[in-house]
Design a protein around this motif. Sequence first.
Motif, PDB file in Angstrom:
ATOM      1  N   ALA A  88       0.187   8.158   0.019  1.00  0.00           N
ATOM      2  CA  ALA A  88       1.210   7.313   0.481  1.00  0.00           C
ATOM      3  C   ALA A  88       1.228   5.771  -0.166  1.00  0.00           C
ATOM      4  O   ALA A  88       0.100   5.303  -0.477  1.00  0.00           O
ATOM      5  CB  ALA A  88       0.604   6.889   1.714  1.00  0.00           C
ATOM      6  N   MET A 108       5.935  13.021  -1.115  1.00  0.00           N
ATOM      7  CA  MET A 108       5.350  13.005   0.309  1.00  0.00           C
ATOM      8  C   MET A 108       5.749  14.232   1.349  1.00  0.00           C
ATOM      9  O   MET A 108       6.911  14.333   1.633  1.00  0.00           O
ATOM     10  CB  MET A 108       6.386  11.388   0.659  1.00  0.00           C
ATOM     11  N   THR A 158       7.869   7.999   3.829  1.00  0.00           N
ATOM     12  CA  THR A 158       6.546   8.200   4.386  1.00  0.00           C
ATOM     13  C   THR A 158       6.436   7.620   5.887  1.00  0.00           C
ATOM     14  O   THR A 158       5.825   8.302   6.579  1.00  0.00           O
ATOM     15  CB  THR A 158       5.594   7.313   3.669  1.00  0.00           C
ATOM     16  N   GLY A 162       6.838  11.748   6.639  1.00  0.00           N
ATOM     17  CA  GLY A 162       5.356  11.733   6.384  1.00  0.00           C
ATOM     18  C   GLY A 162       4.577  11.580   7.530  1.00  0.00           C
ATOM     19  O   GLY A 162       3.672  12.222   7.884  1.00  0.00           O
ATOM     20  N   SER A 163       4.858  10.470   8.410  1.00  0.00           N
ATOM     21  CA  SER A 163       4.158  10.042   9.471  1.00  0.00           C
ATOM     22  C   SER A 163       4.734  10.464  10.812  1.00  0.00           C
ATOM     23  O   SER A 163       4.002  10.581  11.665  1.00  0.00           O
ATOM     24  CB  SER A 163       4.281   8.381   9.582  1.00  0.00           C
ATOM     25  N   LEU A 255      -0.126   0.035   1.145  1.00  0.00           N
ATOM     26  CA  LEU A 255      -1.248   0.787   0.685  1.00  0.00           C
ATOM     27  C   LEU A 255      -1.062   0.779  -0.772  1.00  0.00           C
ATOM     28  O   LEU A 255      -2.111   1.033  -1.580  1.00  0.00           O
ATOM     29  CB  LEU A 255      -1.064   1.834   1.307  1.00  0.00           C
TER      30      LEU A 255
HETATM   31  O1  LIG Z   1      -1.059   7.953   7.955  1.00  0.00           O
HETATM   32  C1  LIG Z   1      -1.007   8.175   6.526  1.00  0.00           C
HETATM   33  O2  LIG Z   1      -1.492   7.174   5.946  1.00  0.00           O
HETATM   34  C2  LIG Z   1      -0.409   9.379   5.841  1.00  0.00           C
HETATM   35  C3  LIG Z   1       0.733   9.291   5.153  1.00  0.00           C
HETATM   36  C4  LIG Z   1       1.719   9.928   5.857  1.00  0.00           C
HETATM   37  C5  LIG Z   1       1.095  10.573   7.057  1.00  0.00           C
HETATM   38  N1  LIG Z   1      -0.324  10.299   6.989  1.00  0.00           N
END
Ligand SMILES: O=C(O)[C@@H]1CCC=N1
Length: 257
Positions: A88, A108, A158, A162-163, A255
Amino acid sequence: MGESLLSRLITRAAYQPGDILISDPMQQRREFLAQQYGVGVTADNSEVAAATEVLLLAIKPQVFESVATALPSLGQNGPVPVILSILAGVPLSKLERAFPGVPIVRSMPNTPATVGAGITAIAPGTQVQPEHLDRAKTVLQAVGDVVQVPESLMDAVTGLSGSGPAYVAIFIEALTDGGVRAGLPRPIAAQLALQTVLGTATLIQETQLHPAELKDRVTSPGGTTIAGVAQLEKAGFRSACIEAVQAATERSRQLGS
Ligand SMILES: O=C(O)[C@@H]1CCC=N1
Ligand SMILES: NC(=O)C1=CN([C@@H]2O[C@H](COP(=O)(O)OP(=O)(O)OC[C@H]3O[C@@H](n4cnc5c(N)ncnc54)[C@H](OP(=O)(O)O)[C@@H]3O)[C@@H](O)[C@H]2O)C=CC1
């Protein structure tokens, strides 16, 4: 996330376990992975870097610098691997500085990849040729859909897909609690909540209905659904979803910096 990808790749026979080598610093974890999946394991990241055609980077962004610095130059004793990063936030510019001349695909994925229902966004780096992209896609298409986006959108991906599995899981949990509060036994409430989310997603996917259209079809005049919807709006449900994606997008940017 690395294990999510691994388990599906093996289930789908995209790779044979003997063709996969995993580096992990914890002995207990290495033993588990070797026993569970039959893959090769090592505690030495350099061993993986020397042996692979696709090098999947599945470490946390926070340890990227230290892991990358400790790796030898890639491709010295064989063909240059494609690096597939799932980190990420970490931009291609940073990845390419750490691995000069190496084809790198920033991606991602998300955890539904474990059951082949993932979606992964990819953005190729400057050294990536079509055959490199094909190699990366072979891995990712084994675990779900793949979309290509400009790298500038990867943090937003993301924040959303992703999240997103966490947001959806919270929604399912909260719906279940709602059912329990309304008097349903928890196992029945959990089954109703889960299948409602799954069924609604499938319905929207298969009919290509706009979500608003589906909402309107469920909402009878003066009925139950509008009473529930009004409460969601009062509590700022939509705004909470939008702000969640925005906050996660911003955290992804942080990040990588
Ligand atoms: O929480 C996170 O940083 C990772 C990246 C996307 C999902 N989980
Ligand atoms: N979780 C998710 O849904 C998603 C995560 N990602 C990305 O995937 C990456 C991993 O996240 P996540 O799986 O959640 O985190 P985890 O902490 O579960 O995974 C990180 C892995 O890296 C290993 N590790 C730690 N240090 C080293 C090292 N020096 N060398 C080799 N391996 C090391 C850890 O081993 P050990 O546990 O034995 O210490 C662990 O297996 C992150 O970059 C994240 O942004 C991307 C999409 C979705």
